[in-house]
Design a protein around this motif. Structure first.
Motif, PDB file in Angstrom:
ATOM      1  N   VAL A 195       0.841  -1.198   0.000  1.00 34.43           N
ATOM      2  CA  VAL A 195       0.000   0.000   0.000  1.00 34.43           C
ATOM      3  C   VAL A 195       0.878   1.251   0.000  1.00 34.43           C
ATOM      4  O   VAL A 195       0.626   2.205  -0.738  1.00 34.43           O
ATOM      5  CB  VAL A 195      -0.965   0.003   1.200  1.00 34.43           C
ATOM      6  CG1 VAL A 195      -1.645   1.344   1.353  1.00 34.43           C
ATOM      7  CG2 VAL A 195      -1.995  -1.108   1.039  1.00 34.43           C
ATOM      8  N   ALA A 196       1.922   1.255   0.806  1.00 34.62           N
ATOM      9  CA  ALA A 196       2.830   2.406   0.853  1.00 34.62           C
ATOM     10  C   ALA A 196       3.509   2.628  -0.492  1.00 34.62           C
ATOM     11  O   ALA A 196       3.623   3.765  -0.961  1.00 34.62           O
ATOM     12  CB  ALA A 196       3.875   2.206   1.944  1.00 34.62           C
ATOM     13  N   ALA A 197       3.930   1.554  -1.145  1.00 37.31           N
ATOM     14  CA  ALA A 197       4.578   1.677  -2.453  1.00 37.31           C
ATOM     15  C   ALA A 197       3.601   2.209  -3.496  1.00 37.31           C
ATOM     16  O   ALA A 197       3.952   3.082  -4.303  1.00 37.31           O
ATOM     17  CB  ALA A 197       5.134   0.328  -2.892  1.00 37.31           C
ATOM     18  N   ALA A 198       2.372   1.710  -3.473  1.00 35.52           N
ATOM     19  CA  ALA A 198       1.364   2.174  -4.435  1.00 35.52           C
ATOM     20  C   ALA A 198       1.053   3.652  -4.213  1.00 35.52           C
ATOM     21  O   ALA A 198       0.955   4.425  -5.172  1.00 35.52           O
ATOM     22  CB  ALA A 198       0.092   1.340  -4.317  1.00 35.52           C
ATOM     23  N   LEU A 199       0.916   4.056  -2.963  1.00 36.03           N
ATOM     24  CA  LEU A 199       0.637   5.460  -2.664  1.00 36.03           C
ATOM     25  C   LEU A 199       1.805   6.356  -3.057  1.00 36.03           C
ATOM     26  O   LEU A 199       1.604   7.466  -3.551  1.00 36.03           O
ATOM     27  CB  LEU A 199       0.299   5.639  -1.191  1.00 36.03           C
ATOM     28  CG  LEU A 199      -1.051   5.096  -0.762  1.00 36.03           C
ATOM     29  CD1 LEU A 199      -1.212   5.198   0.748  1.00 36.03           C
ATOM     30  CD2 LEU A 199      -2.172   5.827  -1.466  1.00 36.03           C
ATOM     31  N   LEU A 200       3.014   5.885  -2.845  1.00 36.52           N
ATOM     32  CA  LEU A 200       4.193   6.655  -3.234  1.00 36.52           C
ATOM     33  C   LEU A 200       4.209   6.884  -4.744  1.00 36.52           C
ATOM     34  O   LEU A 200       4.382   8.018  -5.207  1.00 36.52           O
ATOM     35  CB  LEU A 200       5.462   5.928  -2.802  1.00 36.52           C
ATOM     36  CG  LEU A 200       6.774   6.555  -3.273  1.00 36.52           C
ATOM     37  CD1 LEU A 200       7.022   7.856  -2.520  1.00 36.52           C
ATOM     38  CD2 LEU A 200       7.914   5.602  -3.077  1.00 36.52           C
ATOM     39  N   LEU A 201       3.998   5.824  -5.518  1.00 34.47           N
ATOM     40  CA  LEU A 201       4.009   5.955  -6.982  1.00 34.47           C
ATOM     41  C   LEU A 201       2.840   6.790  -7.480  1.00 34.47           C
ATOM     42  O   LEU A 201       2.993   7.599  -8.398  1.00 34.47           O
ATOM     43  CB  LEU A 201       3.991   4.576  -7.626  1.00 34.47           C
ATOM     44  CG  LEU A 201       5.250   3.739  -7.403  1.00 34.47           C
ATOM     45  CD1 LEU A 201       5.062   2.343  -7.968  1.00 34.47           C
ATOM     46  CD2 LEU A 201       6.468   4.412  -8.008  1.00 34.47           C
ATOM     47  N   LEU A 202       1.673   6.613  -6.872  1.00 30.18           N
ATOM     48  CA  LEU A 202       0.511   7.391  -7.265  1.00 30.18           C
ATOM     49  C   LEU A 202       0.730   8.877  -6.971  1.00 30.18           C
ATOM     50  O   LEU A 202       0.434   9.739  -7.797  1.00 30.18           O
ATOM     51  CB  LEU A 202      -0.727   6.887  -6.540  1.00 30.18           C
ATOM     52  CG  LEU A 202      -2.050   7.506  -6.937  1.00 30.18           C
ATOM     53  CD1 LEU A 202      -2.362   7.205  -8.401  1.00 30.18           C
ATOM     54  CD2 LEU A 202      -3.156   6.973  -6.048  1.00 30.18           C
ATOM     55  N   GLY A 203       1.270   9.175  -5.818  1.00 27.85           N
ATOM     56  CA  GLY A 203       1.556  10.566  -5.461  1.00 27.85           C
ATOM     57  C   GLY A 203       2.600  11.189  -6.377  1.00 27.85           C
ATOM     58  O   GLY A 203       2.485  12.345  -6.782  1.00 27.85           O
TER      59      GLY A 203
ATOM     60  N   GLY B  84       3.259  10.294  -9.521  1.00 26.72           N
ATOM     61  CA  GLY B  84       2.645  10.505 -10.827  1.00 26.72           C
ATOM     62  C   GLY B  84       1.686  11.681 -10.834  1.00 26.72           C
ATOM     63  O   GLY B  84       1.667  12.488 -11.756  1.00 26.72           O
ATOM     64  N   TRP B  85       0.892  11.794  -9.776  1.00 25.24           N
ATOM     65  CA  TRP B  85      -0.058  12.900  -9.681  1.00 25.24           C
ATOM     66  C   TRP B  85       0.691  14.233  -9.618  1.00 25.24           C
ATOM     67  O   TRP B  85       0.274  15.221 -10.225  1.00 25.24           O
ATOM     68  CB  TRP B  85      -0.941  12.730  -8.454  1.00 25.24           C
ATOM     69  CG  TRP B  85      -2.106  13.651  -8.469  1.00 25.24           C
ATOM     70  CD1 TRP B  85      -2.198  14.850  -7.834  1.00 25.24           C
ATOM     71  CD2 TRP B  85      -3.318  13.488  -9.180  1.00 25.24           C
ATOM     72  NE1 TRP B  85      -3.404  15.427  -8.096  1.00 25.24           N
ATOM     73  CE2 TRP B  85      -4.121  14.602  -8.919  1.00 25.24           C
ATOM     74  CE3 TRP B  85      -3.809  12.487 -10.005  1.00 25.24           C
ATOM     75  CZ2 TRP B  85      -5.376  14.742  -9.465  1.00 25.24           C
ATOM     76  CZ3 TRP B  85      -5.066  12.632 -10.534  1.00 25.24           C
ATOM     77  CH2 TRP B  85      -5.832  13.756 -10.263  1.00 25.24           C
ATOM     78  N   GLY B  86       1.799  14.262  -8.895  1.00 21.37           N
ATOM     79  CA  GLY B  86       2.609  15.481  -8.822  1.00 21.37           C
ATOM     80  C   GLY B  86       3.135  15.897 -10.184  1.00 21.37           C
ATOM     81  O   GLY B  86       3.163  17.084 -10.520  1.00 21.37           O
ATOM     82  N   LEU B  87       3.543  14.927 -10.992  1.00 23.77           N
ATOM     83  CA  LEU B  87       4.028  15.241 -12.339  1.00 23.77           C
ATOM     84  C   LEU B  87       2.915  15.829 -13.204  1.00 23.77           C
ATOM     85  O   LEU B  87       3.138  16.779 -13.946  1.00 23.77           O
ATOM     86  CB  LEU B  87       4.588  13.984 -13.009  1.00 23.77           C
ATOM     87  CG  LEU B  87       5.907  13.459 -12.463  1.00 23.77           C
ATOM     88  CD1 LEU B  87       6.267  12.154 -13.153  1.00 23.77           C
ATOM     89  CD2 LEU B  87       7.011  14.477 -12.636  1.00 23.77           C
TER      90      LEU B  87
END
Length: 74
Positions: free
Chosen positions: A53-61, A63-66
């Protein structure tokens, strides 16, 4: 097509509220399906769930930032 033009088109497309809703829903369903597959194959157990879950949230965050940064620059 230049990178600048492609960036502008992508930014306009990804900042649409309807597209954001569709992409968000699709990503959520894909993550749910993937988690189910991982659990069914014994790759996801309760001791590793927080890490996934932490890894998914990190990648999602990230990508969203980009996406948001690209929207501000255009």
């Amino acid at each position: 097509m230049t990178w600048t033009l492609a960036s502008k088109i992508a930014t306009k497309f990804l900042t649409s509220p309807r597209v954001k809703a569709i992409l968000g829903s699709s990503v959520r369903h894909a993550l749910t399906a993937e988690a189910g597959w991982l659990a069914a194959h014994g790759l996801l157990d309760p001791t590793k769930e927080e890490t996934w879950v932490a890894a998914a949230l990190l990648l999602l965050g990230w990508g969203w930032g980009l996406v948001e940064k690209a929207a501000r620059e255009s």
